[in-house]
Design an enzyme around this catalytic site. Sequence first.
Site, PDB file in Angstrom:
ATOM      1  N   ASP A  44      57.285  24.490  48.563  1.00 12.98           N
ATOM      2  CA  ASP A  44      57.038  25.197  47.297  1.00 12.98           C
ATOM      3  C   ASP A  44      57.201  24.220  46.124  1.00 12.98           C
ATOM      4  O   ASP A  44      56.982  24.583  44.968  1.00 12.98           O
ATOM      5  CB  ASP A  44      57.895  26.465  47.146  1.00 12.98           C
ATOM      6  N   ASP A  83      56.662  26.801  53.307  1.00 14.04           N
ATOM      7  CA  ASP A  83      57.810  27.336  52.571  1.00 14.04           C
ATOM      8  C   ASP A  83      57.591  28.797  52.205  1.00 14.04           C
ATOM      9  O   ASP A  83      56.494  29.185  51.801  1.00 14.04           O
ATOM     10  CB  ASP A  83      57.988  26.552  51.258  1.00 14.04           C
ATOM     11  N   GLU A 115      65.308  29.097  52.247  1.00 15.94           N
ATOM     12  CA  GLU A 115      66.538  28.473  51.741  1.00 15.94           C
ATOM     13  C   GLU A 115      67.736  29.403  51.885  1.00 15.94           C
ATOM     14  O   GLU A 115      67.617  30.613  51.670  1.00 15.94           O
ATOM     15  CB  GLU A 115      66.350  28.100  50.261  1.00 15.94           C
ATOM     16  N   GLU A 182      69.261  18.967  52.067  1.00 18.64           N
ATOM     17  CA  GLU A 182      68.788  18.306  50.834  1.00 18.64           C
ATOM     18  C   GLU A 182      69.954  18.030  49.884  1.00 18.64           C
ATOM     19  O   GLU A 182      70.796  18.905  49.624  1.00 18.64           O
ATOM     20  CB  GLU A 182      67.748  19.204  50.129  1.00 18.64           C
TER      21      GLU A 182
END
Length: 279
Positions: A44, A83, A115, A182
């Site tokens: 994204d 995503d 996420e 990340e």
Amino acid sequence: MKNTVSTLMQQKQSGDKITMLTAYDYTTAKIIDECGVNAILIGDSLGMVMLGYENTLPVTMEDMIHHTAAVSRAAENAFVVADMPFLSYQISVQEAVANAGRLIKEGGAHAVKLEGGAEVCEQIRAIVNASIPVVAHLGLTPQSVNVFGGFKVQGKSLDKAKKLISDALLIQEAGACAVVLEGIPAKLAEIITKKLMIPTIGIGAGSGCDGQVLVYQDMLGLTTGHTPKFVKRFAEVGELMRKGITDYISETKSGEFPAQEHTYAIDEDVISQIIKECE
Ligand code: KIV
């Protein structure tokens, strides 16, 4: 060789590092796939690098499906991960499964990425139960930029590091087939990688992960302005593009382009006849 959930798992077991790059369009995805990258992520991040938004939050399901379908048409061997955009999976488990399904059915992806840790385990379980592989994403998760107060490294305190380890174990238990780590300290990423059976794919998480992912515009030198510390610019494609485009402008203006070899010929008799008729 076709890359699948199983081949990625085998790579973790054998220590063969997994390579993943983002792509958002057919032409770029074709080059990336032909180079032999294991996985392509339609991130994204397209909100920023393709659409010019400030962050990933405005990206819609329609944006993701449109770009995922283009990449899927190009990818012959890479494992294609799409995503799930902001608020496409947080509202309800049902919506999460329906939206994940659209990325597979309409976008042609092999897996989806979302996420979060403990708070999205129910969604991961339900999506996996619908036979859709899920890649989780922990650490500096860009959809939480407003909670973090910016793009800041995560997991530096004891509490936060422990929470990340616990989240990693929970998403694995919920059925995730891999996890992107990340913006977390390298030593923490290494500990998580050793604890998990599933592969970890790092971005700004050091070399101890089972694989790496980068946004292709960053690693090819197409982006301008601030380059994050974790990005290595493997080429300066932006400079090549600038040179090509300025050469085109000056040669077009001077008449050097198009030259003889770029033009189509016509029979002299036909031309003489046309000239006669036009007089
Ligand atoms: O959106 C994206 O490109 C990502 C990568 C940075 C992991 O999530």
